[in-house]
Design an enzyme around this catalytic site. Structure first.
Site, mmCIF file in Angstrom:
data_model
loop_
_atom_site.group_PDB
_atom_site.id
_atom_site.type_symbol
_atom_site.label_atom_id
_atom_site.label_comp_id
_atom_site.label_asym_id
_atom_site.label_seq_id
_atom_site.Cartn_x
_atom_site.Cartn_y
_atom_site.Cartn_z
ATOM 1 N N GLY A 489 9.394 -2.283 -0.765
ATOM 2 C CA GLY A 489 8.840 -2.383 -2.110
ATOM 3 C C GLY A 489 8.222 -1.095 -2.601
ATOM 4 C CB SER A 528 2.173 2.271 7.206
ATOM 5 O OG SER A 528 2.466 1.241 8.103
ATOM 6 N NE ARG A 529 5.818 10.115 5.654
ATOM 7 C CZ ARG A 529 6.671 10.506 4.699
ATOM 8 N NH1 ARG A 529 7.817 9.858 4.540
ATOM 9 N NH2 ARG A 529 6.399 11.522 3.928
ATOM 10 C CB THR A 531 2.731 3.080 -0.666
ATOM 11 O OG1 THR A 531 3.881 2.224 -0.732
ATOM 12 C CG2 THR A 531 1.869 2.852 -1.882
ATOM 13 N N GLY A 713 -1.577 2.811 4.595
ATOM 14 C CA GLY A 713 -0.275 2.171 4.782
ATOM 15 C C GLY A 713 -0.480 0.709 5.132
ATOM 16 C CB VAL A 714 0.169 -2.393 3.771
ATOM 17 C CG1 VAL A 714 -1.123 -2.021 3.081
ATOM 18 C CG2 VAL A 714 1.365 -2.237 2.851
ATOM 19 N N GLY A 715 2.498 -1.268 6.153
ATOM 20 C CA GLY A 715 3.753 -1.809 6.683
ATOM 21 C C GLY A 715 3.735 -2.274 8.112
ATOM 22 C CD GLU A 716 4.003 1.634 11.128
ATOM 23 O OE1 GLU A 716 3.234 2.393 10.520
ATOM 24 O OE2 GLU A 716 4.634 1.970 12.137
#
Lengths: 757, 292
Positions: A489, A528-529, A531, A713-716
């Site tokens: 996203g 998570s970089r 964004t 970052g929020v991905g991980e």
């Protein structure tokens, strides 16, 4: 324009109440309609005139010397236009990351895992390519193999690499082994710590290797021309990485290669490397035709991306008041066929959610006859958290303190030392713990017969290099071009940050992922970089544009630029003598004020904000079959600032679901002869939708001061807590603590039966 | 590889008899994935879904005729059939996802001859008979005798299962099927248990059938468990004895889907639970009848 109806976040923010106009809102992602309508183009969707199909022959043995490869029969088969083997590729250096990459793409003298690529064929049809590949005669001399950590670390283990000597051991070993490296972090004096502790608990844990489980198999189309230029269409997490890695494996100059990013059908870290592009490139060069290679699901399981299994032995000391003082940890992580840094990362993460006076953490990276590790969401952290947070739960039980309160009592905050050296910057662990403590879920009474578990998780997050170009179009819209493949996203987030900066409606902004020739160098979408770092480049380019816009207004008004302010998407004349000029008015008149408006920013993003997540689950356990059902699950995670809360929640939920799969059912099952027995989604059991309740989310926002909007970052990190959460919940439901994953029905029933007798 | 779509049974049999490398398929929900996984391609695939009799589900007097190629969804959406055989209907409804349900069939599930086939234990406890088109006409074979081992059936190369005959259950009779899978869907049974019970007026078991799947090379009928149930009031002792008998009847293997011990243990648990469900169904129906 419509916006999505999303479940309201119960967090401290994530609801657009931050004073921003666009940041924190939830517009439909720009790539959403194409994906829902089946129009998005993935790498396997591309077909070029005259295109051939490549098929890779893979080793059926986990460890063998390649004595000879006879391709003559294959070359004479119908439709065959090119055949390549390891001998067609440049020689690999004797050791190091370059060798590991080159020898992963195609084996040279030795195959190191079942599924290792050995040769490849390009033919007019898929069937012809497959038939010809199977007609290649490879003579193997079988070598003994090792499939698990204990066997690989044994003194008499068959050694994979005769030039691999353990790093981090003094004096340097004189004999090669499968232990690639030893890592140590220490502080204080653990023996003193244990001596002074009221409670000392010692346990051993194991976790299994798992696959990232992306739905889209690796795919590429490569077209090499007669001048030696190659165009690669590929699905990856970083097309600049595809360019440099392909160049490395082929010994080509990077300028010969252009990589066009295809839409990506999931990566989760698994597409931060390459497997097939150099093979397709050589086949294309040899045949003079474009070549497509699409991995089968079986190939994906046999030859790509495991996240490592691990064995972790821990001893933890605490005082009766619940203060955890001391931890000693021994961690060994699988690396696959080539050495990596899995154990080192595990060592850095294992006690990161706790303050400790004394710690000694020792890690071992171990090679064995499995495919080489690839990143998977917060690599190495889940296994480490499984060990530590299982033990913390036991301590909470022993001292009679609520497990969340105990974690709050022991949590680090800004200025405390990290286990691996530097001091913590501003972090939101305490806020996440408090969010779970105060959540409706945690405050609710546990239904009869169920068990409740909690755990925390940490991940570093990273910055790295990013580039962005923002072009203002003559009609007042903007195109935001970045080099970050969008795996979660990020395009929507880039557009939102640009909208906020420029004061432009987000729907007037088209975010684009540019190929390697239209946008500046950008590192892989990992850590998570995107964004955080690429977003920073977007903001920087937009701020440059705002300066330009002010100058154009000043020129139009024939006034000093200092008299012009940029307010809500318009140039405003400070003294008030002029009507404001909208962005569209300025771009529409740009030819007369100095030409088109565009700006580019390239940067090395510093100051990535560490991520923490705290989660709680209620489970029920069928005591007679060992089946675990997740009844309720809530996750709190520090996003810094949620640029697009829906996609932040999506990342949080996705991480949780993958972690639940890792905890409950996912595992590689190898036969004794080293072949994978479950190379498909039928018997490699990722969760299905009906296995899970809606994962409730709670976005915590402790802004990262290093980012213009406070992004972490929020991905991980979301994948880190579920392993201990599930183990702790099962322990609470059954009274039996299981320290080996997965908590599959047979394992749980065995443990319950053993506990009964 | 040739594709044929005959519209009569004779035509299908003639095609099959004329090509030793030909296979028939109904939903192809096993055949296609098997070919993708490397099974050698047959010389011809014969699509049975264009033959009316293989696709129909009908009640003929007191006997249900279920076409061998009729999709599972034709059973799960047939309220009258589901009322007569709730357990078999559930088993048919467990074959694959919703999309697969529109292709998968009882004939295919049986003739694929997987030890873990969900519908087979449920067919067996209901004394289903397979009607087989053979060279010299039709023959009728109990479903339990069709599969002879993993991937093996007693059918000759040119024989086709046409339909299943299921006698409507007598009063006071119902069935249930349970399976253990680690997930909730999209999985293959680690253990499956089908039970059919008949209760007399006083609520005691007058007839019982128990069959297990995935615990041996073929479906296992468990006479000892049936004997333990018959004459009982389904009290705990009888249920425990039936469960123990089911566990004992297992002849499982250790494989990627489960261990020998696990399968034995769970076979007993599911047998006991399925018996309870079947009994509840009878009592509920009796209760409704009593009320009406």
């Amino acid at each position: 324009m419509s916006t999505t109806e999303a479940p309201p976040s119960t967090g401290t923010n994530g609801n657009g109440a931050s004073g921003y106009r666009w940041v924190g809102t939830r517009p439909v992602r720009h790539d959403g309609l194409d994906k829902v309508a089946g129009k998005a183009r993935y790498a396997a969707d591309l077909n070029l005139p005259g295109m051939l199909y490549g098929h890779i022959l893979r080793s059926p043995h986990p460890h063998a010397r390649i004595v000879s490869i006879d391709t003559s029969a294959a070359e004479g088969m119908p439709g065959v236009k090119a055949v390549v083997t390891g001998a067609d590729f440049p020689e690999a250096p004797p050791k190091g990351a370059t060798r590991n990459l080159m020898c992963t793409v195609i084996a040279r003298d030795t195959v190191l895992y079942s599924g290792h690529a050995v040769a490849a064929v390009a033919a007019s049809t898929r069937r012809e390519a497959k038939a010809a590949a199977e007609a290649i005669e490879v003579t193997y001399e079988l070598l003994p193999h090792v499939l698990n950590i204990s066997d690989a670390m044994a003194d008499d283990a068959p050694v994979l690499h005769d030039n691999l000597f353990t790093r981090g051991v003094e004096p340097r070993p004189t004999e090669p082994s499968n232990i690639a490296a030893r890592t140590v972090y220490e502080r204080g004096d653990v023996e003193q710590g244990f001596a002074e502790a009221d409670i000392v608990i010692e346990r051993e844990f194991s976790t299994q290797a798992v696959h990232q489980g992306y739905i889209e198999p690796h795919a590429c189309v490569v077209d090499c021309d007669q001048e030696g230029k190659a165009v690669i269409w590929a699905s990856s997490q970083g097309h600049f990485m595809v360019r440099s890695s392909t160049a490395t494996v082929l010994g080509w100059d990077t300028s010969r290669i252009k990589v066009i990013p295809a839409e990506i059908g999931g990566g989760f870290g698994g597409k931060t490397t390459i497997y097939i592009e150099p093979v397709a490139a050589l086949l294309s060069t040899k045949s003079g035709r474009p070549v497509k290679i699409v991995m089968s699901r079986e190939d994906v399981f046999r030859a790509t991306g495991p996240a490592p299994g691990a064995i972790i032995k821990m001893k933890v000391g605490a005082r009766d008041d619940g203060t955890i003082t001391t931890a000693k940890a021994w961690l060994a992580y699988e690396n696959g066929a080539f050495q990596g840094i899995a154990a080192m990362l595990g060592c850095m993460c294992v006690v990161s959610a706790y303050t400790l006076d004394h710690l000694y953490v020792e890690g071992f990276d171990v090679v064995l006859n499995r495919p080489v590790n690839v990143a998977y969401r917060a690599p190495s952290a889940p296994a480490a958290a499984f060990a530590m947070d299982s033990m913390v739960d036991e301590i909470a039980e022993r001292v009679g303190i609520d497990p969340i309160d105990l974690r709050i009592q022991n949590c680090p905050s800004q200025g405390d030392p990290t286990p691996y050296g530097p001091k913590w910057p501003m972090i939101g662990l305490r806020e996440c713990l408090e969010a779970i403590r105060d959540s409706d879920h945690y405050q609710s009474e546990l239904p009869e017969g169920q068990g409740r578990g909690v755990a925390s998780g940490f991940w570093f997050n990273i910055g790295e290099a990013s580039s962005a170009t923002v072009n203002l179009n003559e009609n007042g819209t903007a195109t935001v071009i970045t080099g970050s493949p969008d795996i979660g996203g990020s395009r929507a987030s880039m557009a939102l940050m640009a909208a906020e900066e420029l004061g432009l409606d987000v729907h007037l902004i088209q975010p684009v992922v540019g190929d390697t020739e239209v946008v500046g160098f950008t590192d892989v979408t990992e850590g998570s970089r995107a964004t955080f770092a690429t977003g920073m480049a977007v903001v920087e380019a937009c701020r440059d544009l705002k300066e330009q816009l002010r100058k154009r207004a000043a020129k139009t008004w024939d006034c000093d630029v200092e008299e012009v302010e940029w307010v809500d998407g318009s140039a405003v004349h400070g003294p008030g003598e002029q009507e404001p000029l909208t962005l569209a008015a300025i771009t529409g008149n740009a030819k007369r004020t100095g030409g088109p408006l565009g700006a580019t920013a390239s940067l090395n993003a510093r100051g990535a904000g560490p991520a923490f997540s705290v989660q709680v689950a209620d489970v029920s356990v069928d005591q007679e079959t060992g089946r675990v059902t997740v009844e309720r699950y809530t996750t709190a995670q520090d996003a810094g600032t949620a640029i697009h809360p829906s996609y932040v929640e999506g990342q949080m939920q996705g991480g949780v679901v993958q972690g639940i799969g890792w905890a409950l059912n996912e595992e590689y099952i190898y036969s004794d002869d080293g072949n994978l027995e479950n190379p498909g989604f039928l018997d490699y059991r990722i969760p299905v939708a009906s296995d899970l309740p809606m994962i409730e989310t709670c976005i915590v926002e402790v802004p990262n001061p290093s980012h213009p909007y406070g992004v972490r970052g929020v991905g991980e990190v979301g994948i880190v807590p579920p392993l201990p959460v599930m183990a702790n919940a099962v322990a609470d439901a059954t009274g039996v603590r299981i320290s080996d994953l997965p908590l599959s029905p047979p394992r749980v029933l065995e443990a319950l039966t053993a506990a009964e007798s | 590889m040739k594709y044929a779509a005959p519209t009569t049974i004779d035509e299908a049999r003639t095609l099959l008899a004329g090509d030793a490398g030909a296979i028939v398929f109904a939903g192809a929900t096993d055949v296609v994935p098997q070919m993708r996984a490397g099974r050698p391609e047959p010389s011809m695939v014969i699509d049975l879904k264009k033959i009316d009799r293989l696709m129909s589900v009908s009640l003929d007097g007191d006997t249900w005729q279920v076409g061998a190629a009729a999709p599972s969804s034709a059973l799960t959406s047939n309220a009258a059939f589901a009322a007569d055989f709730p357990g078999l209907t559930e088993a048919a409804g467990l074959i694959g996802s919703d999309q697969i349900q529109n292709r998968s069939s009882l004939g295919g599930n049986l003739c694929n001859a997987s030890p873990a086939a969900d519908s087979v234990p449920a067919l067996v406890v209901n004394d289903a008979v397979a009607v087989i088109a053979a060279a010299d006409g039709e023959r009728r074979v109990p479903v339990a005798d069709v599969v002879t081992g993993p991937g093996q059936t007693s059918l000759a190369h040119d024989e086709i299962v046409v339909c299943f005959e299921l006698a409507r259950p007598a009063g006071g009779t119902s069935d249930a099927y349970l399976r253990l899978i680690p997930r909730t869907e999209m999985d293959i049974a680690v253990v499956g248990a089908g039970v059919r019970l008949t209760l007399d007026d006083s609520g005691n078991v007058s007839a019982a059938a128990v069959a297990l799947g995935a615990v041996a090379p073929t479906v296992v009928r468990v006479p000892a468990a049936e004997a333990a149930l018959v004459g009982s009031s389904l009290d705990d002792t009888a249920l425990a004895a039936a469960a123990a008998a089911a566990s004992d009847a297992c002849n499982p293997i250790d494989d990627k889907r489960g261990t020998i011990n696990y399968r034995r243990q769970v076979a007993g648990v599911l047998t006991r639970r399925a018996a309870g469900i079947a009994a509840d169904r009878i009592r509920t129906r009796n209760g409704q009848n009593g009320a009406s």
